[in-house]
Design a protein around this motif. Structure first.
Motif, PDB file in Angstrom:
ATOM      1  N   TYR A 101      92.610  33.467  52.623  1.00 53.33           N
ATOM      2  CA  TYR A 101      94.013  33.047  52.763  1.00 53.33           C
ATOM      3  C   TYR A 101      94.865  33.331  51.526  1.00 53.33           C
ATOM      4  O   TYR A 101      96.049  33.000  51.491  1.00 53.33           O
ATOM      5  N   GLU A 105      99.541  34.159  49.834  1.00 54.66           N
ATOM      6  CA  GLU A 105     100.084  33.412  48.685  1.00 54.66           C
ATOM      7  C   GLU A 105     100.650  34.357  47.627  1.00 54.66           C
ATOM      8  O   GLU A 105     101.670  34.072  47.000  1.00 54.66           O
ATOM      9  N   GLN A 108     103.861  35.524  48.808  1.00 54.79           N
ATOM     10  CA  GLN A 108     104.854  34.445  48.786  1.00 54.79           C
ATOM     11  C   GLN A 108     105.279  34.067  47.371  1.00 54.79           C
ATOM     12  O   GLN A 108     106.295  33.410  47.189  1.00 54.79           O
ATOM     13  N   LYS A 154      91.540  22.849  44.002  1.00 53.92           N
ATOM     14  CA  LYS A 154      92.454  22.470  45.087  1.00 53.92           C
ATOM     15  C   LYS A 154      92.868  21.001  44.951  1.00 53.92           C
ATOM     16  O   LYS A 154      94.020  20.654  45.171  1.00 53.92           O
ATOM     17  N   ASN A 159      96.027  20.506  46.918  1.00 51.60           N
ATOM     18  CA  ASN A 159      95.829  21.417  48.051  1.00 51.60           C
ATOM     19  C   ASN A 159      96.950  22.425  48.224  1.00 51.60           C
ATOM     20  O   ASN A 159      97.106  23.007  49.297  1.00 51.60           O
ATOM     21  N   ASN A 160      97.740  22.616  47.174  1.00 50.86           N
ATOM     22  CA  ASN A 160      98.842  23.560  47.296  1.00 50.86           C
ATOM     23  C   ASN A 160      98.510  24.925  46.694  1.00 50.86           C
ATOM     24  O   ASN A 160      99.341  25.548  46.064  1.00 50.86           O
ATOM     25  N   GLU A 162      95.667  28.541  47.131  1.00 49.24           N
ATOM     26  CA  GLU A 162      94.416  29.175  47.525  1.00 49.24           C
ATOM     27  C   GLU A 162      93.738  29.651  46.245  1.00 49.24           C
ATOM     28  O   GLU A 162      94.412  29.999  45.266  1.00 49.24           O
ATOM     29  N   ASN A 207      99.822  29.922  44.523  1.00 45.23           N
ATOM     30  CA  ASN A 207     100.650  29.144  45.450  1.00 45.23           C
ATOM     31  C   ASN A 207     102.056  29.723  45.473  1.00 45.23           C
ATOM     32  O   ASN A 207     102.804  29.614  44.507  1.00 45.23           O
ATOM     33  N   GLY A 208     102.409  30.366  46.568  1.00 44.44           N
ATOM     34  CA  GLY A 208     103.751  30.921  46.715  1.00 44.44           C
ATOM     35  C   GLY A 208     104.502  30.203  47.827  1.00 44.44           C
ATOM     36  O   GLY A 208     103.908  29.812  48.826  1.00 44.44           O
ATOM     37  N   THR A 209     105.786  30.019  47.631  1.00 44.83           N
ATOM     38  CA  THR A 209     106.561  29.297  48.651  1.00 44.83           C
ATOM     39  C   THR A 209     107.669  30.152  49.273  1.00 44.83           C
ATOM     40  O   THR A 209     108.381  29.696  50.156  1.00 44.83           O
ATOM     41  N   ARG A 210     107.823  31.380  48.798  1.00 48.12           N
ATOM     42  CA  ARG A 210     108.897  32.221  49.330  1.00 48.12           C
ATOM     43  C   ARG A 210     108.544  32.770  50.717  1.00 48.12           C
ATOM     44  O   ARG A 210     107.381  32.806  51.095  1.00 48.12           O
TER      45      ARG A 210
ATOM     46  N   ASN B  31     106.713  32.471  56.826  1.00 47.13           N
ATOM     47  CA  ASN B  31     106.431  31.551  55.730  1.00 47.13           C
ATOM     48  C   ASN B  31     105.740  30.287  56.238  1.00 47.13           C
ATOM     49  O   ASN B  31     106.396  29.292  56.573  1.00 47.13           O
ATOM     50  N   LYS B  33     104.463  27.983  54.809  1.00 42.62           N
ATOM     51  CA  LYS B  33     104.764  26.766  54.039  1.00 42.62           C
ATOM     52  C   LYS B  33     105.910  25.977  54.666  1.00 42.62           C
ATOM     53  O   LYS B  33     106.129  24.824  54.335  1.00 42.62           O
ATOM     54  N   ARG B  38      99.958  21.553  59.188  1.00 45.01           N
ATOM     55  CA  ARG B  38      99.267  22.036  58.000  1.00 45.01           C
ATOM     56  C   ARG B  38      97.758  22.028  58.236  1.00 45.01           C
ATOM     57  O   ARG B  38      97.211  21.043  58.729  1.00 45.01           O
TER      58      ARG B  38
END
Lengths: 611, 82
Positions: A101, A105, A108, A154, A159-160, A162, A207-210, B31, B33, B38
């Protein structure tokens, strides 16, 4: 449509200086797009940032994590990344594609590729989160197994993230140490774990959020709906069998077609194969399924076994592990194979190389060339096998020699041990015995990594069509397969939907256009794959590889099969040379296996090393 | 009668298809997220959680919530409860 699929940026991390910077590659967009992405980007980075003397375990050694333009999108199996480097085991080009997974990330965070160089003074783990990179202390993780390390990190990060991690074997610089992610997906081959270990990097957390950039998301989803329906409806039996058993279904096939490595590749039929096949595994030890990012096939099988009386779970064994830690060691006990799989994952060593190395060790000991520190040199002896895994991972006793792989071990042991060392270019041979399949011998001989199957598993086609043929058609098929399969690594998606669930190849150029907005057709993408194959060859040529290195192991060439339906056969050297001559000619390489100037120009490859 | 989504974690493969398509349909973004569900991968069994923001895809006006529609493992099942 806007340009999607790519982020246009790579991340360079220097762990010596604890610094990082983003590199915009869009100024040289055409140079990069010609190599598609994934393994192609990795090849470009390795070509430009290493030379013939680079020590992969030194501070100048680099390791790169490369997503493809499809990575992270709603596409079946589109979670893959290619880890690329110079291999500490073989000294040449190395890549290892891994699912799990983490790929999404990276995208992102806003990057296509991540490049890690330098050497940290103390153990650290790297935490990449969007625009930032933190260098976290990892003293508390040093010495810990892969699973535990992943869970601790993690938990620390809520947990945010991989996590890609090494085990103790990577720390100990075992030359076939792997990198693990998602509790059981390995960048297994070519010693990637030793490179991180040498850098004092225990793990990379991402950890990417985009949003993942995409030109036309609705179109991507439309194609995925069509692709999923196609796989389920057109070949329901195949789809169902593969989702149920994953690659373990190949065990019966390899046995029936007489390709199953048995007792250090001495034979190709294993009398206990029914004890370790897919059905037995389902009945005896399977407890669940695992699918990588966005994959409906869930080829990973979670099993239950025990180590020293303690119950443990492991993702696997898959086919290669059944073959190399099972039949290749004469081991017909599934619980023992799963235990060996667990130990390899815990310590972070490649199950393929480990199986070949232990097979080599047992045969050497039986011939009186080495001793196994008091362990019995018997095929199928669980205690010997599990103990040798620990010795290798910890480099203890005979494990110190074996931790270097069969090529270097044979150089140390000497005598006739080189004749029974199953490797090409220093990489141990994976799960097909090839004395009765010349095409597969050529696949192992010409793979840019060494004896690995993923470049071209032509053995399937070959055993269905013209098994013993030394034909131009076979060589042409081989080259096409090497390009098609390379393209999956370049796109950042798994090939199983295509080669196992029979999704037509034509879906992928459609995906590429929907993802990127570029009207690059199938032929052009395959040309990109050919470019990648030639560029990695040039990296190898620079590191000293020539025709002499493109041959299968001595056992394949000189020792007739002692049993089975093809008893008496071997890969005749004269036939192999014919195949190799045809291969070079069709590739536009000279007689010595060097890509010609004309070929490189036709591919528009700038292989002159930059200053 | 109330509709809810039942979770059978033992059937979950941790593939995150539910997250990926939830986010794509509900937010128009690639995305996961941004999803209202989850998945946390652990051996031997993954954990699956719905966020409070989940409206069972009511705003999309679809018959079956997206995560349930795309889960091919029957780990997510629509349930009617009184």
């Amino acid at each position: 449509m806007r340009l999607g699929g790519y982020t246009g940026k790579n991340l360079l991390i220097d762990v010596s200086k604890k610094s990082f910077k983003a590199i915009d590659w869009t100024q040289r967009k055409n140079d990069w797009l010609k190599l598609v992405g994934g393994r192609g980007f990795g090849a470009k980075i390795i070509w430009e940032n290493t030379d013939k003397n680079t020590d992969p375990l030194g501070p100048d050694g680099i390791i790169t994590l490369n997503t493809g333009p499809l990575t992270g999108l709603p596409i079946p199996g589109a979670g893959r990344i290619s880890l690329c480097a110079i291999s500490p085991q073989t000294g040449i080009w190395a890549d290892s594609s891994v699912g799990g997974y983490a790929g999404a990330e990276i995208k992102q965070c806003g990057y296509d590729s991540v490049i890690i160089k330098g050497r940290s003074r103390d153990p650290i783990y790297i935490h990449v989160h969007d625009d930032n990179v933190d260098f976290e202390d990892a003293k508390h993780l040093w010495g810990k197994g892969s699973f535990e390390t992943e869970t601790i990190i993690k938990d620390e990060l809520n947990n945010n993230a991989e996590v890609l991690t090494i085990g103790p074997a990577g720390e100990n610089l075992v030359l076939f140490a792997c990198i693990t992610t998602g509790y059981g997906r390995q960048a297994g081959r070519t010693g990637m774990g030793a490179i991180l270990g040498a850098k004092n990097v225990k793990a990379i957390a991402i950890n990417g959020t985009r949003d993942v950039p995409v030109a036309d998301l609705n179109k991507v989803i439309e194609i995925t709906d069509e692709a999923t329906q196609y796989m389920m409806k057109n070949n329901p039996e195949l789809y169902n069998v593969f989702t149920r058993h994953g690659t373990t279904m190949s065990l019966d096939w390899a046995q029936e077609t007489a390709c199953l490595p048995t007792r250090n590749f001495q034979e190709n039929v294993f009398e206990q194969s029914e004890n370790i096949n897919a059905e037995t595994m389902e009945k005896k030890i399977k407890v669940g399924d695992r699918g990588c990012y966005c994959c409906p096939l869930a080829c990973g099988k979670v099993t239950k076994t025990s180590i020293n009386g303690e119950q443990v779970y492991v993702e696997g064994p898959e086919y290669e592990t059944l073959a190399l830690l099972g039949s290749n060691l004469g081991l017909g006990d599934l619980e023992a194979i799963a235990a060996a799989n667990y130990l390899c994952d815990y310590y972070g060593i490649d199950t393929i190389s480990t199986g070949v190395v232990i097979g080599f060790a047992i045969e050497c000991a039986q011939r009186g060339l080495i001793t196994l520190d008091g362990l019995k040199a018997e095929w199928g002896n669980t205690q010997t096998i599990l103990n040798l895994i620990e010795k290798i991972a910890q480099r203890k006793g005979v494990g110190g020699i074996l931790a270097q792989g069969v090529k270097k071990a044979a150089e140390i042991i000497g005598n006739e041990s080189q004749a029974i060392a199953m490797h090409v270019k220093g990489l141990e041979q994976s799960g097909y015995e090839t004395r009765s399949t010349p095409g597969m011998s050529l696949a192992y001989g010409t793979s840019d990594l060494g004896a690995h199957h993923s470049r071209s598993t032509i053995v399937g086609w070959e055993t269905r069509t013209d098994r013993f043929g030394i034909t131009r058609e076979k060589v042409e098929t081989q080259i096409l397969l090497q390009h098609q399969r390379s393209l999956f690594d370049a796109l950042g998606t798994c090939r199983f939907q295509w080669c196992e669930a029979k999704l037509p190849f034509e879906f992928y150029p459609r995906y590429y256009t929907a993802a990127t907005g570029l009207n690059t057709g199938q032929d052009e993408l395959l040309l990109g794959a050919e470019r990648i194959f030639n560029l990695t060859r040039m990296i190898n040529v620079r590191r000293g590889i020539t025709r002499k290195d493109d041959y299968p192991p001595p056992r394949t060439l000189h020792e007739p099969l002692p049993s089975g339906p093809y008893k008496g056969r071997k890969m005749e050297k004269e036939d192999y040379d014919k195949l190799l001559d045809m291969y070079y000619e069709l590739r536009g390489w000279d007689k010595n296996g060097i890509p010609t100037k004309e070929k490189l120009e036709a591919l528009e490859l700038k292989t002159k090393q930059p200053n | 009668m109330q509709t809810r989504i039942g979770i059978d974690e033992s059937r979950c493969s941790a593939c995150k298809i539910c997250e990926i398509f939830c986010a794509a349909y509900n937010t128009g973004a690639a995305n996961p997220k941004k999803a209202h569900i989850r998945v946390i991968n652990r051996l031997p069994t993954p954990r699956v959680e719905f966020l409070e923001s989940c409206d069972l895809c009511e705003s999309l006006n679809v018959e079956i919530p997206i995560c349930v529609r795309y889960c091919n493992r029957n780990a997510l099942v629509l349930k009617e409860e009184s």
